[in-house]
Design a protein around this motif. Structure first.
Motif, PDB file in Angstrom:
ATOM      1  N   ARG A 187       0.824  -1.194   0.000  1.00  9.95           N
ATOM      2  CA  ARG A 187       0.000   0.000   0.000  1.00  9.95           C
ATOM      3  C   ARG A 187       0.871   1.263   0.000  1.00  9.95           C
ATOM      4  NH1 ARG A 187      -5.011   1.136   3.502  1.00  9.95           N
ATOM      5  NH2 ARG A 187      -4.977  -1.076   3.802  1.00  9.95           N
ATOM      6  N   SER A 188       2.060   1.130   0.584  1.00  9.48           N
ATOM      7  CA  SER A 188       2.923   2.312   0.695  1.00  9.48           C
ATOM      8  C   SER A 188       3.291   2.871  -0.685  1.00  9.48           C
ATOM      9  CB  SER A 188       4.188   1.957   1.461  1.00  9.48           C
ATOM     10  OG  SER A 188       4.776   0.807   0.903  1.00  9.48           O
ATOM     11  N   LEU A 189       3.342   1.978  -1.697  1.00  9.94           N
ATOM     12  CA  LEU A 189       3.645   2.455  -3.052  1.00  9.94           C
ATOM     13  C   LEU A 189       2.534   3.359  -3.558  1.00  9.94           C
ATOM     14  CD1 LEU A 189       5.171  -0.650  -4.837  1.00  9.94           C
ATOM     15  CD2 LEU A 189       6.313   1.345  -3.891  1.00  9.94           C
ATOM     16  N   GLU A 190       1.280   2.959  -3.266  1.00 14.60           N
ATOM     17  CA  GLU A 190       0.153   3.793  -3.691  1.00 14.60           C
ATOM     18  C   GLU A 190       0.195   5.137  -2.980  1.00 14.60           C
ATOM     19  OE1 GLU A 190      -3.807   2.068  -3.820  1.00 14.60           O
ATOM     20  OE2 GLU A 190      -2.834   0.125  -3.677  1.00 14.60           O
ATOM     21  N   GLU A 191       0.489   5.074  -1.671  1.00 15.29           N
ATOM     22  CA  GLU A 191       0.552   6.321  -0.911  1.00 15.29           C
ATOM     23  C   GLU A 191       1.641   7.223  -1.468  1.00 15.29           C
ATOM     24  OE1 GLU A 191       1.036   5.068   3.100  1.00 15.29           O
ATOM     25  OE2 GLU A 191      -1.040   4.407   3.281  1.00 15.29           O
ATOM     26  N   ALA A 192       2.768   6.607  -1.817  1.00 16.49           N
ATOM     27  CA  ALA A 192       3.870   7.389  -2.375  1.00 16.49           C
ATOM     28  C   ALA A 192       3.428   8.100  -3.643  1.00 16.49           C
ATOM     29  CB  ALA A 192       5.058   6.472  -2.666  1.00 16.49           C
ATOM     30  N   ALA A 193       2.725   7.360  -4.508  1.00 15.35           N
ATOM     31  CA  ALA A 193       2.273   7.953  -5.764  1.00 15.35           C
ATOM     32  C   ALA A 193       1.294   9.092  -5.498  1.00 15.35           C
ATOM     33  CB  ALA A 193       1.613   6.888  -6.640  1.00 15.35           C
ATOM     34  N   ALA A 211      -0.253  12.047  -7.828  1.00 15.22           N
ATOM     35  CA  ALA A 211      -0.962  11.260  -8.837  1.00 15.22           C
ATOM     36  C   ALA A 211      -2.441  11.176  -8.479  1.00 15.22           C
ATOM     37  CB  ALA A 211      -0.363   9.865  -8.921  1.00 15.22           C
ATOM     38  N   LYS A 212      -3.291  11.273  -9.501  1.00 12.88           N
ATOM     39  CA  LYS A 212      -4.724  11.112  -9.285  1.00 12.88           C
ATOM     40  C   LYS A 212      -5.026   9.633  -9.063  1.00 12.88           C
ATOM     41  CE  LYS A 212      -6.627  15.262 -10.507  1.00 12.88           C
ATOM     42  NZ  LYS A 212      -5.380  15.984 -10.186  1.00 12.88           N
ATOM     43  N   ARG A 213      -6.230   9.350  -8.507  1.00 17.39           N
ATOM     44  CA  ARG A 213      -6.586   7.966  -8.196  1.00 17.39           C
ATOM     45  C   ARG A 213      -6.451   7.056  -9.409  1.00 17.39           C
ATOM     46  NH1 ARG A 213      -5.389   5.591  -3.982  1.00 17.39           N
ATOM     47  NH2 ARG A 213      -6.107   3.692  -4.938  1.00 17.39           N
ATOM     48  N   VAL A 259      -0.996   0.013  -9.356  1.00 12.40           N
ATOM     49  CA  VAL A 259      -1.668  -1.220  -8.911  1.00 12.40           C
ATOM     50  C   VAL A 259      -1.703  -2.256 -10.022  1.00 12.40           C
ATOM     51  CG1 VAL A 259      -3.771  -2.160  -7.947  1.00 12.40           C
ATOM     52  CG2 VAL A 259      -3.070   0.144  -7.347  1.00 12.40           C
ATOM     53  N   ILE A 260      -2.186  -1.843 -11.200  1.00 10.35           N
ATOM     54  CA  ILE A 260      -2.361  -2.825 -12.280  1.00 10.35           C
ATOM     55  C   ILE A 260      -1.019  -3.365 -12.793  1.00 10.35           C
ATOM     56  CG2 ILE A 260      -3.259  -3.140 -14.622  1.00 10.35           C
ATOM     57  CD1 ILE A 260      -5.636  -1.417 -13.766  1.00 10.35           C
ATOM     58  N   PRO A 261      -0.033  -2.509 -13.083  1.00  7.93           N
ATOM     59  CA  PRO A 261       1.237  -3.089 -13.551  1.00  7.93           C
ATOM     60  C   PRO A 261       1.870  -4.050 -12.553  1.00  7.93           C
ATOM     61  CG  PRO A 261       1.229  -0.737 -13.931  1.00  7.93           C
ATOM     62  CD  PRO A 261       0.009  -1.040 -13.125  1.00  7.93           C
ATOM     63  N   LEU A 262       1.794  -3.725 -11.256  1.00  7.83           N
ATOM     64  CA  LEU A 262       2.445  -4.578 -10.265  1.00  7.83           C
ATOM     65  C   LEU A 262       1.718  -5.903 -10.081  1.00  7.83           C
ATOM     66  CD1 LEU A 262       3.621  -2.076  -7.543  1.00  7.83           C
ATOM     67  CD2 LEU A 262       5.016  -3.498  -9.018  1.00  7.83           C
ATOM     68  N   SER A 263       0.392  -5.896 -10.323  1.00  6.92           N
ATOM     69  CA  SER A 263      -0.314  -7.159 -10.131  1.00  6.92           C
ATOM     70  C   SER A 263      -0.552  -7.889 -11.451  1.00  6.92           C
ATOM     71  CB  SER A 263      -1.638  -6.915  -9.401  1.00  6.92           C
ATOM     72  OG  SER A 263      -2.309  -5.816  -9.947  1.00  6.92           O
ATOM     73  N   LEU A 264       0.010  -7.360 -12.540  1.00  2.27           N
ATOM     74  CA  LEU A 264      -0.260  -7.943 -13.858  1.00  2.27           C
ATOM     75  C   LEU A 264       0.114  -9.426 -13.979  1.00  2.27           C
ATOM     76  CD1 LEU A 264      -1.584  -7.081 -16.462  1.00  2.27           C
ATOM     77  CD2 LEU A 264       0.667  -6.590 -17.403  1.00  2.27           C
TER      78      LEU A 264
END
Lengths: 305, 284
Positions: free
Chosen positions: B176-182, B187-189, B197-202
């Motif tokens: 989650r910290s990566l999202e918070e960083a972005a 960065a917008k949602r 989220v999508i590239p990392l879970s691809l």
């Protein structure tokens, strides 16, 4: 691992000096997008449970008689438990077949899968990766092909070796064990990979026999994987229609196949009642699992293997 | 001490290989013999079943239909399940456990019972038709059983629970910290979803999709029941040729084709995934 790293970061992080700063993440949670996402989760869960709710609702319907045959409607136009009281003995028998079939399959799935998982991760044979993918092969074969293949094999073995497995309980179990093994391997494998072999070595150095080491060190550590794998095997076997349809005989028809018969051939108004009981039973089993070991064991690698 | 583990592995390996290769070889062998009716096979090895499967449009069209159904169901259920899995993975309250438990329970309720419910839902005098008539959206009952959308609904419905569970484990591996960083960097949602989220879970998304594609390719009960005997996917044809007509050769040949098709799709996607990975590594 990553969670651990994150928590240490939090501890060392200094308070953010900006006045009025709020975590953007929590702000988003209260935003429109967040609520849309919440609503979506709600809708999906309602739709997922809709068919089950309909079955349970229809099971208490007094029934409409068309040409002296009973049909059920949803929403129910009354409340009656008559169908629960007149459940056909054939259905009780099929439930017994299902439960015993699923238990026996899970047992043999564990018997094959647990040593396989331990061996696969621990041994230093060449071609380990190939063996791993051979063990995982049943997941790649469509269920219908498994049913066809086993049925044809049983016919052949009846002709050649005079071992008749067509429609037998053993035949049914063999097909389900085949599917269960890879699930057990992946669930147990996750646990085996996690634990440190030096714990076993420590026990051995301190003079424990290999048997004792296995029983007192290895087994307790991989136990969550065994629970998860066994439960997976049981639930898949219990719910399966496709393989059972090919391998079941008149006396060994599991409950889901009976339900299929009532849909496609001859509607039996007591089937929804029985289905409702089965749903309640499954719910209790899963609640028990939650109380004893926690439902999240089912998330550990079981399905993704 | 090391050598012991090989011995532990041996018995399960032998048993599993008997279960794997025994039936598979026997049914593949049967696919090379001609059906003589009532379960008897011809004496000579022929390719007649395979030739028929590729020349008779009835058979190869059902394979194409099967592929189209599985691909669309896999994509649709991904779009439905991903937001749910994401939301649960990011929940902090005790609701997470409740919602997750609800999904787990639904995943393990028998397919047959769910299909029974869907039949009552979709029947001509069923819940959906009465509801739509009552609201005035339709003036005459619509038949859903026996149509492609009906089958798609059923298949998506049956694959969602498992898909949510599997995607949940995938998304949990994205910190989650990566999202918070972005987000902190402005960065917008939607951008966070699209670029983090999508590239990392691809890779996880692809393997989950493949598994569900395989399952749907072999799905038979929903195709049979919701198809109402009008829509013939390959599994339905296989079941009918074996159980109704005892055509051991033809059903075996069709099963072999289905299996080969699933294998090919899996291998192609594995190659594609490794290519994408390699390309991305080359770029960064």
């Amino acid at each position: 691992m990553s969670e651990h790293a994150a928590s240490t970061n939090l501890e060392t992080r200094k308070p953010v000096p900006t006045v009025g700063f709020t975590n953007p993440f929590s702000r988003w949670r209260k935003s429109i997008g967040g609520w849309v996402l919440n609503a979506w989760v709600g809708i999906v869960i309602i739709v997922i449970y809709l068919p089950v709710v309909i079955v349970v609702g229809a099971s208490v319907d007094p029934g409409t008689y068309i040409e002296s045959r009973a049909f059920l409607t949803f929403p129910p136009r009354g409340f009656s438990l008559q169908w629960y009281l007149s459940i056909h003995p054939r259905l009780w028998h099929s439930l017994w077949v299902s439960v015993s079939m699923a238990s026996v399959s899970a047992f043999f799935g564990l018997l094959i899968g647990v040593p396989a998982a331990l061996g696969l991760i621990r041994c230093n044979w060449r071609g380990k990766i190939l063996m791993g993918s051979l063990f995982r092969a049943p997941l790649q074969i469509p269920f219908i092909v498994i049913g066809v293949a086993f049925l044809q094999a049983y016919h052949l073995s009846a002709d050649v070796f005079h071992i008749n497995l067509v429609g037998s309980f053993t035949g049914l179990v063999l097909g389900h064990v085949f599917v269960a093994v890879p699930y057990v391997i992946s669930a147990v494998g996750v646990q085996v990979q996690r634990f440190n072999p030096s714990m076993e070595e420590a026990a051995l150095i301190h003079g424990a026999t290999r048997m004792r080491t296995f029983m007192r060190v290895t087994l307790p550590i991989i136990m969550p994987g065994i629970y998860a794998g066994g439960l997976y095997a049981f639930l898949i076997s219990f719910g399966d229609v496709t393989i059972s349809l090919f391998l079941a005989g008149p006396d060994t028809t599991p409950f889901p196949v009976q339900v299929l018969h009532t849909i496609t051939q001859d509607f039996d108004p007591t089937v929804p009642a029985m289905s409702a009981l089965v749903c309640i039973g499954s719910l209790f089993v899963l609640l028990l699992v939650q109380k004893l070991v926690g439902l999240d064991i089912l998330l550990r690698g079981g399905g993704s293997g | 001490m090391r050598a012991n583990w090989g011995l532990v592995l041996l018995p399960p390996l032998v048993l599993s290989m008997i279960l794997l290769f025994g039936p598979q070889i026997m049914f593949l062998r049967a696919s090379f013999f001609e059906d003589l009716g009532i379960g008897r096979l011809g004496p000579d090895i022929t390719f007649v079943n395979y030739i028929l499967a590729f020349t008779d449009s009835f058979y190869y069209e059902s394979l194409i239909l099967n592929f189209q159904l599985s691909a669309s169901v896999t994509l649709l259920s991904l779009f439905v399940a991903f937001p749910v899995a994401y939301r649960i993975a990011r929940m902090t309250s005790r609701w997470a456990m409740i919602v997750l438990a609800a999904i787990i329970v639904s995943a393990f309720l028998s397919v047959a019972i769910k299909i029974l419910g869907m039949m009552i839902l979709f029947a001509a005098n069923g819940v959906l038709n009465s509801f739509l008539l009552w609201t005035g959206i339709i003036t005459d009952t619509i038949g859903i059983i026996g149509t492609i959308p009906g089958i798609i609904f059923g298949l998506v419905h049956l694959s969602i629970s498992f898909k949510v569970l599997m995607l949940f484990s995938v998304i949990q591996t994205v910190p989650r910290s990566l999202e918070e960083a972005a987000e902190i960097h402005g960065a917008k949602r939607w951008r966070v979803y699209w670029r983090v989220v999508i590239p990392l879970s691809l890779p996880g998304i692809i393997s989950v999709s493949l598994l569900s594609f395989n399952l749907v390719m072999g799905a038979f009960v929903s195709a049979l029941v919701l198809g109402g005997g009008k829509i013939f996917t390959l599994p339905v044809l296989i079941q009918q040729s074996l159980m109704l007509f005892s055509e051991f050769g033809m059903s075996a040949a069709l099963s072999a084709l289905l299996m080969l098709f699933v294998f090919t799709i899996n291998i192609i996607s594995v190659i594609l995934v490794t290519r994408v990975h390699a390309a991305r590594l080359a770029v960064t």
